[in-house]
Design a protein around this motif. Structure first.
Motif, mmCIF file in Angstrom:
data_model
loop_
_atom_site.group_PDB
_atom_site.id
_atom_site.type_symbol
_atom_site.label_atom_id
_atom_site.label_comp_id
_atom_site.label_asym_id
_atom_site.label_seq_id
_atom_site.Cartn_x
_atom_site.Cartn_y
_atom_site.Cartn_z
ATOM 1 N N ASN A 247 18.075 38.079 -37.792
ATOM 2 C CA ASN A 247 18.148 39.401 -37.494
ATOM 3 C C ASN A 247 19.761 40.094 -37.380
ATOM 4 N N LEU B 191 18.007 41.292 -22.583
ATOM 5 C CA LEU B 191 17.283 42.100 -23.446
ATOM 6 C C LEU B 191 16.300 42.962 -22.783
ATOM 7 N N VAL C 116 16.644 52.198 -26.453
ATOM 8 C CA VAL C 116 17.345 51.420 -27.607
ATOM 9 C C VAL C 116 16.481 50.205 -28.085
ATOM 10 N N TYR C 117 16.545 49.803 -29.479
ATOM 11 C CA TYR C 117 15.868 48.784 -29.881
ATOM 12 C C TYR C 117 16.617 47.482 -29.403
ATOM 13 N N THR C 118 15.894 46.408 -28.996
ATOM 14 C CA THR C 118 16.435 45.151 -28.459
ATOM 15 C C THR C 118 16.219 44.266 -29.639
ATOM 16 N N LEU C 119 16.992 43.340 -29.907
ATOM 17 C CA LEU C 119 16.890 42.359 -31.035
ATOM 18 C C LEU C 119 17.208 41.060 -30.681
ATOM 19 N N ALA C 120 16.536 40.173 -30.675
ATOM 20 C CA ALA C 120 16.960 38.619 -30.461
ATOM 21 C C ALA C 120 17.868 38.163 -31.536
ATOM 22 N N LEU D 242 17.389 36.556 -23.453
ATOM 23 C CA LEU D 242 15.990 37.530 -23.413
ATOM 24 C C LEU D 242 15.890 38.156 -22.156
#
Lengths: 217, 217, 217, 217, 217, 217
Positions: D70, D50, D61-65, D47
């Motif tokens: 996901n 991110l 940018v899109y961050t994703l866990a 995290l």
């Protein structure tokens, strides 16, 4: 300068720069001031231009509609005031009064780039590269005429880029044909066949003039 | 709100947002306020953090070293004041006094995100999502406790992202082993084997406590 | 709202905002949504405008050519749909059908800024600041007429900036001369000397009209 | 590639790029994909990383866990999937299953940069610069080992920049002294005095090893 | 390519990309090259366009006034040269000579996007997607005609977005009425009623032509 | 200066600025030079720092690994060379030789900010605000000691922000307790109880020193 850095220092408020006029002078002044980290406000009459500036600067400059209230307030807050209000071929309008200058912080700096057209700041008077600045009401004034002369390498290239296409057309077609073919070149003719052909120049000198198109056959 | 838009409108000065604390709360508040077009100042004690914020925001926020003079001046200029000064596990320090609040513009807005730890603004007192705001000295206060509850979809995902790795470790190794292996998890234990194990909680309740490591074999 | 934050949270997908129309309403809505961290798509008919938007936003918004297939798909994915399709002086075209709305996620939000011209979304009907929203097919609709009235401070300055140059010309030259000299002002005249002079208004009311220029001597 | 351009074209939706791992490989892949105009998502377990990526990319940018839900969803939407999950000195974890790959669009592209450590995508197997790609379930796979070899000019300079400081220390102090003085260099020793000294290599080969520090006097 | 990465690697100088022409081809090439981390120069004759490019790219590309001195120098420094100088309906001007190409670094790459109009680089000759490149003086040339065919998905959408409004008008009004009503469509007619109607095409084929407006009643 | 503008002019190549050292001096110099529109290269030994600079500047500066080949080439191309290589408490290393300076363009400018530690450029020698520059091999040198003194307003605030937390701790706890409690403060003590306590100072003066911790009880 109020002995303060235009550049930004973490934890210290940045210098406040107020730019009068959002044309080429003002936009480029804003780019540099912003790049150095200043808090930059551009004042202009033209709402569409303010919108374009907002797009160009991606919201990083503050734009302000030009009226005497806004000008007075913006000038008072400025550490650096740049005058870039020009009307091509005519005297610049004096939109900053001496009273406004007298309310600036002591040590603030005024640069009037419109000085070659008489200046847009009441307290501005022409200076030279060898003795560039003077003080009015505690405010430092820098009003060197022909400022681009300080950076002749860049100025020469920039000027040549702008004038070269005209020179080329003059060389290829001769003056009369080039002027007839291009309204832009036509507008730039000051004298032709012994006559003054530029209205604004004629008017400011109190002389007669003729449209250049009347002199061409 | 002073009935002014946070968003930027060409030719109209933007709203001024002052954010106290440059941690996660303050940084994200700044991103949104900046994104909306506001003039944003972040106040923080930590000079290194101010430097990082300058890098993160690419110079688009003004950073200010936290001292009572700077706080007073920044609060007075703000259309929106956001309190985000938190000390984990302890009461938030009250760095904005009632006197500072009373000098704000009428209609300005105060949001104290630190309210769950008691608030970092003297005039802040807890409110709820159903009756969120009240007025002190003409300044609107919004001090809803547990603010993330207003956006449960996002909050749940965000909280789960943060807690899931710990849950996984507890499930894989059991509580005792997980706590021993991870100082971060160890710090988060509030009670163990019937004893209070978190110093700050114990102190604010006036009770005894034991380090959790002493209770593990 | 689907109880999701427009702002971006690391590790959590951002809200998806679809904006219909890339004019002043849509561009400014996009600036704010983008600033808050949303995934923003602007739909417009005009390919040149899409190109300009790509330049203005430096590639940060997604642009989409307007046709019923693209509109349907973009509406369906949106957490927030903003209608900003306006035709000056005429009714807005209804480019979003009720069927498209019914396929949106439950709890999604629709804001129809074109509501003062009848709305560009089929399910939109005028609401007020005191009772601003209603629900259709699980989708929250916010269609307050005269939205700028919510931020009178900013709106007044913005409107004054835009109208002041016209007021000045009316004061300096009188109505007839000012109208004759400026095609822009001429286009804005609704009635003159007891006659309707604005075609679109006349047509939507089913009345006669005369060009204002015919009424000036 | 699905015969779609990664670059952005006004009015046409951009390519969707999913990057697994936010380390050096993933961050640089994201910079380039973003620069070309793609819609970029980075998936990572950490995290804090991110959060840093959000700061570095300024929210672009899109961050994703990272969790299986996901990853599955992000892989399914991608036009281009880049695997950049590496564990130094050990096999890469296989976080994308064949089932996930089979749900991608036909013609989508997979690049597994982790292939030198065995790959982080189940369907990845090593290929060469002369025969670089193959198709599984309609998805094009590019899994060339030693990818930097394709740009030897840049790779040589980059590698030399990274290794030169170590070479300098070896030359100045000799191997034993240099290893003792620098824990970083110590960690990099694979064999010393005829013994294997790198645990992960020894384990993956099923051989004995000794800490290099035990072999130095 | 000189086996160097266009992308940027910390500590290693980036690739140098020179783009001839600042129109749609050149601007989009610059966006991608810049996005990948290259050092990008755009050469154009039009000073106003250079100014716009400076605004669009926020100062991130270098702009250069087009003249033979500047072109020669920029070409010589380039790792990648992109020719995007087009004159609608006419042959592209050959502004890069073979001599300039011969002074480029060995392994440099030339892409002439103007190849469908004959190319703007002297050494360019048409190639195909199956055999796309050849070498002249050690410089790799890529001059595939109809380059957009390589990405048919994107190209089809992009072309449809641009042509669809014309198709709609043809369908609604018929060809004659649509051509009369729209000067843009009128300019696009190549043949009408058995006659050639496009001057440039007629001239390059040495045939007669008539203005389409003369053929419509 | 070579009489060229650092600021960018459309169509004219920008000034090239080379900055030695990517610490606080170099990073801030780069921000300003970049802001003014220059082509900026930062040279540093530390690859991790170069990576951070790439992130901070979003790829807008060129980073170069420091070695004599790279330094020589970057210095030769520079219109402005800024020396910012400092080793706290010790003499700056001389990484630019006179030979490198002699290969610079005539009229280029050198600013050695490391001059207070002896300078990192061989031809640098201390100058003053009243007589700030001199010329070596046609290259203008500006090596004023204590440069921040030129902007005392900003410098005082910046220095106070940095030192105030230490002053506060001294006032609250007394010198001995404050030094014991804070390794940072401990490192800053130069003399204590009549003894020199700073190793680097002692060594450069050829005198004895004692660790301050040994002098505290």
């Amino acid at each position: 300068m109020r002995h303060c850095l235009i550049g930004k220092f973490p934890g210290v408020p940045p210098a406040t720069v107020c730019i009068l006029g959002g044309g080429i002078v003002g936009t480029n002044a804003a780019k540099i001031a912003l790049g150095m980290g200043a808090n930059v406000t551009i004042v202009d009459l033209n709402l569409n231009r303010l919108r374009e500036l907002d797009d160009i600067f991606n919201g990083r400059v503050y734009t302000l509609a030009s009226n005497s209230y806004n000008v007075a307030r913006a000038v008072q807050n400025a550490d650096l005031l740049i005058g870039g209000v020009l009307i091509p071929g005519a005297s610049a309008p004096r939109i900053v009064t001496r009273q406004m200058i007298s309310r600036m912080k002591k040590g603030a700096v005024v640069v009037d780039v419109a000085i070659d057209q008489g200046g847009c700041i009441e307290t501005a008077k022409p200076t030279t590269h060898s003795d560039p600045s003077y003080v009015v009401d505690g405010v430092v004034h820098y009003c060197v005429t022909n400022m681009p002369a300080a950076v002749p390498n860049t100025s020469t290239l920039a000027l040549t880029n702008a004038t070269f296409p005209y020179v080329l057309r003059l060389a290829q077609h001769g003056a009369a044909a080039a002027i007839k073919a291009d309204p832009g070149m036509c507008e730039g003719v000051n004298t032709y066949a012994g006559e003054l052909t530029y209205k604004a120049v004629a008017q400011s000198l109190g002389r007669e003039w003729k449209p250049v198109m009347d002199l061409l056959h």
